[in-house]
Design a protein around this motif. Structure first.
Motif, short mmCIF file in Angstrom:
data_model
loop_
_atom_site.label_atom_id
_atom_site.label_comp_id
_atom_site.label_asym_id
_atom_site.label_seq_id
_atom_site.Cartn_x
_atom_site.Cartn_y
_atom_site.Cartn_z
N MET A 130 0.80 -1.23 0.03
CA MET A 130 -0.18 -0.15 -0.06
C MET A 130 0.81 1.24 0.00
O MET A 130 0.47 2.39 -0.16
CB MET A 130 -0.86 -0.07 1.13
CG MET A 130 -1.83 -1.05 1.33
SD MET A 130 -3.13 -1.08 -0.35
CE MET A 130 -3.86 0.46 -0.10
N LEU A 190 -3.79 -0.12 -8.68
CA LEU A 190 -4.48 -1.16 -7.91
C LEU A 190 -5.89 -1.45 -8.50
O LEU A 190 -6.24 -2.73 -8.77
CB LEU A 190 -4.94 -0.60 -6.27
CG LEU A 190 -5.37 -1.50 -5.22
CD1 LEU A 190 -4.42 -2.55 -5.29
CD2 LEU A 190 -5.53 -0.68 -4.12
N ALA A 191 -6.47 -0.57 -9.15
CA ALA A 191 -7.54 -0.61 -9.92
C ALA A 191 -7.63 -1.72 -10.91
O ALA A 191 -8.35 -2.55 -11.28
CB ALA A 191 -8.26 0.57 -10.34
N THR A 245 -10.50 0.45 -4.11
CA THR A 245 -10.91 1.39 -5.28
C THR A 245 -11.37 0.58 -6.42
O THR A 245 -10.65 -0.40 -7.10
CB THR A 245 -9.52 2.13 -5.87
OG1 THR A 245 -9.01 2.89 -4.43
CG2 THR A 245 -9.67 2.96 -6.89
N HIS A 292 1.63 0.97 -4.25
CA HIS A 292 0.66 0.93 -5.15
C HIS A 292 -0.16 2.26 -5.33
O HIS A 292 -0.63 2.96 -3.97
CB HIS A 292 -0.32 -0.01 -4.74
CG HIS A 292 0.04 -1.57 -5.36
ND1 HIS A 292 1.18 -2.11 -5.19
CD2 HIS A 292 -0.49 -2.09 -6.44
CE1 HIS A 292 1.18 -3.27 -5.91
NE2 HIS A 292 0.10 -3.28 -6.49
N GLY A 293 -0.35 2.66 -6.38
CA GLY A 293 -1.21 3.96 -6.59
C GLY A 293 -2.86 3.46 -6.79
O GLY A 293 -2.96 2.21 -7.15
N SER A 294 -3.59 4.40 -6.83
CA SER A 294 -5.10 3.62 -6.88
C SER A 294 -5.24 3.17 -8.34
O SER A 294 -5.83 2.09 -8.46
CB SER A 294 -5.85 4.86 -6.74
OG SER A 294 -6.00 5.51 -5.57
N ARG A 340 -6.83 -1.15 4.77
CA ARG A 340 -6.09 -0.08 4.06
C ARG A 340 -6.85 0.83 3.14
O ARG A 340 -7.66 0.51 2.44
CB ARG A 340 -5.21 -0.51 3.33
CG ARG A 340 -4.09 -1.57 4.21
CD ARG A 340 -3.15 -0.93 5.03
NE ARG A 340 -2.22 -1.85 5.71
CZ ARG A 340 -0.94 -2.17 5.31
NH1 ARG A 340 -0.70 -1.67 4.03
NH2 ARG A 340 -0.18 -2.95 6.08
N SER A 341 -6.73 2.27 3.31
CA SER A 341 -7.46 3.14 2.53
C SER A 341 -7.00 3.12 1.18
O SER A 341 -5.80 2.66 0.71
CB SER A 341 -7.19 4.57 2.94
OG SER A 341 -7.66 5.66 2.18
N GLY A 342 -8.01 3.07 0.27
CA GLY A 342 -7.89 2.80 -1.36
C GLY A 342 -7.74 1.31 -1.75
O GLY A 342 -7.55 0.89 -2.98
#
Length: 538
Positions: A107, A115-116, A140, A110-112, A135-137
């Motif tokens: 985390m 990850l998407a 996503t 990794h960017g959003s 974990r936030s995101g």
């Protein structure tokens, strides 16, 4: 109708699941989850997401605590394997060998967007008993967000992993929460609890097994309807902040408490000092009963009496009770004739090859019926009286293949209603949930489950302990428990609504075991409007 839901083959695309883990080696609940989804056409695990743990190296005291806890859990797991319902609880699974796409997520890196892309096509993420905060995101772009199962309710001191804390602090119950985390916030899907087991390993295994059933039901609903019910909004109190390892001091305290409890239990059994249940009765309605002034039915030698139901027949009063001889450790149903002069034992009404208790006796269409607890037969049975009060025959099996106990049957609003305690997890501990069913007639297996089932999921309120009436009003008596103790008290609950859409009840009165010298428990109350019977432990 059975305790476990039957699912038909789906003709639509399966719900695609990403299983979130904290390492490549998943605990038993992840193994069980993968086994469960493998035979489902409406669910498909497509991804395993391993969230990298970048925590700094542990200091010496933490390493020592971890080593001690590993030894403790290993010893308890070995003992647990002797219990069939938990035989595989200590097993783990290598998540890289199941044919799923494995995504390792850091985390911090990794960017959003990345990850998407990695989770493209996943409909919902599932987290089972996490030890770290979400974990936030992480979710996503995932359509239904994260479905998360947490143990504990977050209201007690976080001194160790869920299941351990409750045993250490002698909490009567251990809780779970199933929640959905998504763009619209957090929704609580289901909460529940069960009676705390005396050991950490058994307690964690038991509450996990029960909670897993409800998570599976939530996923089944999501796959079928595309949505989930909400019982509460906002941020739930989840036990994710509890440390994964208790301190050395708390582990030593836990070990001392366990050793003392086992030694005390052995000594009490050797000295014959275990508690004994008895039954009292009084010629008054339940609203006016004086528990302290009641007459006691004398127990037969080396036997306890419990779960009394009083029944009027041809102007005389009869008490049907569970009679439990210590020599056989198997309950039978016996009958006493009550009068102002005392109680006369008439004999045994029902004796099966399995345990019997809770002899709920009632009259219908000119016949006399009894619905006792028959969980040992894995059924809910109904018996018909052929010669009152000692001759009975099996009239019907109302519900086969079910772990159920303490069933109440009564007519209401042109239907027959069944209020029963069911364990959907296979542990044969049905006191944690109350289920309601209805049918147009009594002698049928076609019982319709209530849409709110289970209508009660609190182990301090779910288990039946009798039924009372006041005119058209119906009151359910429920049992309360202590830490590893049965029958710590009872509660009278008025059923305020019972129909095809809603079951609701309110607490009217608590009954505590303080009405006689030397008693420490009570869990049953029944009245026919003229005479009242109850039990107590001393």
């Amino acid at each position: 109708m059975t305790a476990r839901s039957e699912h038909t083959v789906s003709d639509i695309d399966p719900l695609k699941i990403g299983l979130v883990a904290e390492s490549r080696f998943g605990p038993s609940e992840i193994r069980d989850f993968l086994d469960w989804t493998r035979d489902r056409s409406d669910l498909l695990v497509t991804h395993v997401i391993v969230v990298a743990n970048n925590a700094p190296a542990a200091k010496a005291p933490v390493r020592m605590a971890r080593s001690l806890f590993a030894l403790l859990t290993s010893l308890e797991a070995r003992a647990l394997q002797r219990r069939p319902e938990f035989a595989r609880h200590a097993d783990s699974v290598d998540l890289t060998t199941g044919g799923h796409r494995v995504v390792t997520v850091d985390m911090t890196e990794h960017g959003s967007a990345e990850l998407a892309r990695d989770l493209a096509g996943v409909d919902v993420l599932v987290r089972l008993v996490p030890t770290t905060a979400l974990r936030s995101g992480l979710a996503t772009g995932v359509r239904h967000g994260v479905l998360q199962l947490d143990l504990g309710d977050g209201t007690g001191p976080a001194v160790g992993p869920p299941g351990f804390t409750e045993v250490l602090h002698r909490a009567p119950t251990t809780s779970f929460t199933v929640s959905q985390h998504g763009p619209q916030g957090v929704r609580v899907i289901r909460t529940g609890s069960h009676a705390t087991y005396p050991s950490y390993a058994a307690n964690r295994a038991g509450i996990t097994q029960l909670a897993m059933h409800h998570l599976q039901e939530a996923l089944t609903t999501l796959a079928r309807s595309g949505d989930l019910p909400t019982i509460a909004a906002g941020t739930p109190q989840l036990a994710v902040a509890a440390p994964a390892t208790p301190s050395v001091v708390r582990q030593l305290r836990y070990g001392f408490n366990r050793a003392r409890a086992m030694a005390t239990g052995r000594l009490r059994r050797r000295l014959g000092k275990e508690g004994t249940w008895s039954v009292g009765f009084q010629n008054v309605s339940w609203q006016h009963v004086d528990f302290a002034g009641a007459t006691e039915i004398e127990n037969p030698a080396d036997t306890f009496l419990a779960d009394p139901f009083v029944f009027e027949h041809e102007g005389q009063q009869y008490c049907f009770v569970e009679e439990y001889p210590f020599a056989t450790a198997r309950g039978i149903i016996s009958v006493y004739r009550l009068s102002e002069d005392g109680a006369e034992r008439l004999g045994v009404a029902l004796d099966e090859s399995f345990h019997l208790s809770f002899p709920n006796v009632f009259r219908h269409d000119g016949e006399i019926y009894m619905c006792p607890e028959t969980m040992g037969a894995n059924e809910i049975r109904l018996y018909r009286c052929t010669t009152f009060p000692l001759q009975w025959e099996l009239a019907a099996t109302l519900m086969p293949n079910v772990d159920a106990c303490d069933t109440l049957l009564f007519p209401h609003a042109d239907k027959w209603w069944m209020l029963t305690n069911i364990d959907p997890s296979g542990q044969q501990r049905p006191g944690a949930e109350l289920h309601v069913f209805s049918a147009p007639t009594l002698l049928t297996q076609d019982w319709t489950p209530h849409p709110q089932n289970p209508v009660v999921t609190d182990a301090q309120a779910a288990r039946n302990g009798g039924i009372l009436r006041d005119g058209d009003d119906i009151y359910r008596v429920s049992q309360r428990i202590g830490f590893t103790t049965y029958g710590a008290g009872s509660t009278i609950r008025k059923i305020t609504r019972l129909d095809d859409e809603v079951y609701a009840e309110v607490v009217v009165r608590n009954i505590d075991p303080d009405f006689m010298p030397g008693i420490c428990g009570t869990h049953h109350l029944h009245s026919n409007g003229q005479w009242t019977v109850f039990d107590y432990l001393r």
